[in-house]
Write a protein that holds these residues in place. Structure first.
Motif, PDB file in Angstrom:
ATOM      1  N   PRO A   1     -30.820 -19.453  39.630  1.00  0.00           N
ATOM      2  CA  PRO A   1     -29.496 -19.361  39.006  1.00  0.00           C
ATOM      3  C   PRO A   1     -28.350 -19.797  39.917  1.00  0.00           C
ATOM      4  CG  PRO A   1     -30.288 -17.190  39.589  1.00  0.00           C
ATOM      5  CD  PRO A   1     -31.408 -18.138  39.849  1.00  0.00           C
ATOM      6  N   ALA A   2     -28.529 -19.755  41.212  1.00  0.00           N
ATOM      7  CA  ALA A   2     -27.456 -20.106  42.148  1.00  0.00           C
ATOM      8  C   ALA A   2     -27.628 -21.513  42.714  1.00  0.00           C
ATOM      9  CB  ALA A   2     -27.401 -19.088  43.280  1.00  0.00           C
TER      10      ALA A   2
ATOM     11  N   THR B   1     -32.630 -24.860  36.734  1.00  0.00           N
ATOM     12  CA  THR B   1     -31.588 -24.478  37.667  1.00  0.00           C
ATOM     13  C   THR B   1     -30.232 -24.957  37.173  1.00  0.00           C
ATOM     14  OG1 THR B   1     -30.930 -24.520  39.997  1.00  0.00           O
ATOM     15  CG2 THR B   1     -31.857 -26.544  39.097  1.00  0.00           C
ATOM     16  N   THR B   2     -29.195 -24.425  37.789  1.00  0.00           N
ATOM     17  CA  THR B   2     -27.838 -24.829  37.423  1.00  0.00           C
ATOM     18  C   THR B   2     -27.432 -26.088  38.170  1.00  0.00           C
ATOM     19  OG1 THR B   2     -27.000 -23.304  39.102  1.00  0.00           O
ATOM     20  CG2 THR B   2     -27.106 -22.492  36.845  1.00  0.00           C
ATOM     21  N   VAL B   3     -27.672 -26.138  39.468  1.00  0.00           N
ATOM     22  CA  VAL B   3     -27.252 -27.264  40.304  1.00  0.00           C
ATOM     23  C   VAL B   3     -28.380 -27.645  41.257  1.00  0.00           C
ATOM     24  CG1 VAL B   3     -25.578 -28.035  42.022  1.00  0.00           C
ATOM     25  CG2 VAL B   3     -24.872 -26.453  40.228  1.00  0.00           C
ATOM     26  N   VAL B   4     -28.609 -28.943  41.382  1.00  0.00           N
ATOM     27  CA  VAL B   4     -29.574 -29.462  42.363  1.00  0.00           C
ATOM     28  C   VAL B   4     -28.797 -30.341  43.329  1.00  0.00           C
ATOM     29  CG1 VAL B   4     -31.630 -30.871  42.711  1.00  0.00           C
ATOM     30  CG2 VAL B   4     -31.463 -29.422  40.700  1.00  0.00           C
ATOM     31  N   PRO B   5     -28.860 -30.053  44.636  1.00  0.00           N
ATOM     32  CA  PRO B   5     -28.182 -30.917  45.606  1.00  0.00           C
ATOM     33  C   PRO B   5     -28.661 -32.362  45.469  1.00  0.00           C
ATOM     34  CG  PRO B   5     -29.004 -28.933  46.669  1.00  0.00           C
ATOM     35  CD  PRO B   5     -29.546 -28.936  45.279  1.00  0.00           C
ATOM     36  N   ALA B   6     -27.767 -33.308  45.699  1.00  0.00           N
ATOM     37  CA  ALA B   6     -28.073 -34.726  45.490  1.00  0.00           C
ATOM     38  C   ALA B   6     -29.263 -35.203  46.315  1.00  0.00           C
ATOM     39  CB  ALA B   6     -26.846 -35.570  45.811  1.00  0.00           C
ATOM     40  N   ASP B   7     -29.336 -34.786  47.585  1.00  0.00           N
ATOM     41  CA  ASP B   7     -30.459 -35.227  48.413  1.00  0.00           C
ATOM     42  C   ASP B   7     -31.779 -34.652  47.916  1.00  0.00           C
ATOM     43  OD1 ASP B   7     -29.598 -32.674  49.152  1.00  0.00           O
ATOM     44  OD2 ASP B   7     -30.311 -32.895  51.216  1.00  0.00           O
ATOM     45  N   TYR B   8     -31.760 -33.406  47.417  1.00  0.00           N
ATOM     46  CA  TYR B   8     -32.995 -32.808  46.909  1.00  0.00           C
ATOM     47  C   TYR B   8     -33.357 -33.406  45.553  1.00  0.00           C
ATOM     48  CZ  TYR B   8     -36.620 -29.420  45.890  1.00  0.00           C
ATOM     49  OH  TYR B   8     -37.821 -28.837  45.592  1.00  0.00           O
TER      50      TYR B   8
ATOM     51  N   ARG C   1     -41.041 -31.125  35.453  1.00  0.00           N
ATOM     52  CA  ARG C   1     -40.072 -31.162  34.353  1.00  0.00           C
ATOM     53  C   ARG C   1     -38.807 -30.459  34.809  1.00  0.00           C
ATOM     54  NH1 ARG C   1     -42.677 -28.422  29.567  1.00  0.00           N
ATOM     55  NH2 ARG C   1     -40.619 -28.751  28.699  1.00  0.00           N
ATOM     56  N   ARG C   2     -37.660 -31.042  34.535  1.00  0.00           N
ATOM     57  CA  ARG C   2     -36.381 -30.446  34.914  1.00  0.00           C
ATOM     58  C   ARG C   2     -35.709 -29.905  33.663  1.00  0.00           C
ATOM     59  NH1 ARG C   2     -33.582 -33.703  39.068  1.00  0.00           N
ATOM     60  NH2 ARG C   2     -31.922 -32.235  38.658  1.00  0.00           N
ATOM     61  N   LEU C   3     -35.300 -28.643  33.722  1.00  0.00           N
ATOM     62  CA  LEU C   3     -34.641 -27.978  32.604  1.00  0.00           C
ATOM     63  C   LEU C   3     -33.317 -27.408  33.076  1.00  0.00           C
ATOM     64  CD1 LEU C   3     -37.783 -25.988  31.394  1.00  0.00           C
ATOM     65  CD2 LEU C   3     -36.915 -28.096  30.400  1.00  0.00           C
ATOM     66  N   GLY C   4     -32.405 -27.230  32.155  1.00  0.00           N
ATOM     67  CA  GLY C   4     -31.128 -26.606  32.484  1.00  0.00           C
ATOM     68  C   GLY C   4     -31.249 -25.089  32.467  1.00  0.00           C
ATOM     69  N   LEU C   5     -30.291 -24.426  33.094  1.00  0.00           N
ATOM     70  CA  LEU C   5     -30.286 -22.966  33.136  1.00  0.00           C
ATOM     71  C   LEU C   5     -28.859 -22.480  32.938  1.00  0.00           C
ATOM     72  CD1 LEU C   5     -31.990 -20.384  33.702  1.00  0.00           C
ATOM     73  CD2 LEU C   5     -31.301 -20.597  36.087  1.00  0.00           C
TER      74      LEU C   5
END
Length: 193
Positions: A83-84, A117-124, A136-140
């Motif tokens: 969540p963070a 997740t809410t935010v993924v750092p650009a490098d990650y 699979r990437r989902l929003g939270l």
């Protein structure tokens, strides 16, 4: 033979038949009554368990904890929630989810892994694209996640059944071998997915 002498034999036979009927009913109904009483009053309940995570046996789905998108794709799923934002603990769980998925061996086709997740750092995000092509990437929705009682703070790894129900939850301190054993056990017992 005197008919008066035959009369006293009838009541003991009737009593014996009633006693047999009561015994049969006790054998059939007794265990159900005992099991209901054990559940209601919580006595003689075994303390041991065969799983390592926290059981989420109340019918919650991914949508109930704020996950946007289809949580279940027809099979079992290892879902990482953060969540963070996806920081170091989240990144470790994403790696662990992939390793568990690989560790399933021939059963790997029955499961998948995803990140909500809410935010993924650009490098990650770039690392995810290159090193985790099957993830699979989902929003939270962070507000919905914090409202859910079953969703604690910090990154969590969830096992989700093929119907989208949350089954088990693990924090970052749980060892991968324990999660793998739990998932293998679920796949062995499951007739779905």
């Amino acid at each position: 033979m005197n008919p008066a002498l035959a009369m006293p034999d009838a009541p003991p036979a009737r009593r014996r038949g009633r006693l047999q009927l009561l015994l049969i009913l006790m054998v059939v109904i007794g265990p159900m009554v005992l099991a209901s009483a054990m559940y209601k009053f919580q006595f003689w309940v075994p303390e041991g368990r065969s799983f390592h995570g926290t059981l989420v046996g109340n019918g919650l789905t991914g949508a109930d904890i704020g996950v946007r998108g289809a949580v279940s794709g027809g099979g079992w799923q290892l879902l990482v929630t953060a969540p963070a934002g996806c920081q170091a603990d989240c990144q470790q769980l994403v790696y662990l989810a992939r390793q568990i998925h690989i560790g399933l061996g021939r059963e790997a086709s029955r499961a998948s892994h995803s990140l909500a997740t809410t935010v993924v750092p650009a490098d990650y995000a770039e690392t995810l694209r290159q090193e985790y092509p099957q993830l699979r990437r989902l929003g939270l929705d962070a507000a919905a996640y914090h409202k859910a009682a079953a969703a604690p703070e910090g990154a969590q790894l969830w096992i989700v059944d093929p119907h989208g129900n949350l089954v088990l939850r693990y924090d970052g301190a749980t060892r991968g071998k324990q999660i793998l054993n739990d998932l293998r056990h679920l796949l062995k017992l499951s007739n779905i997915g």
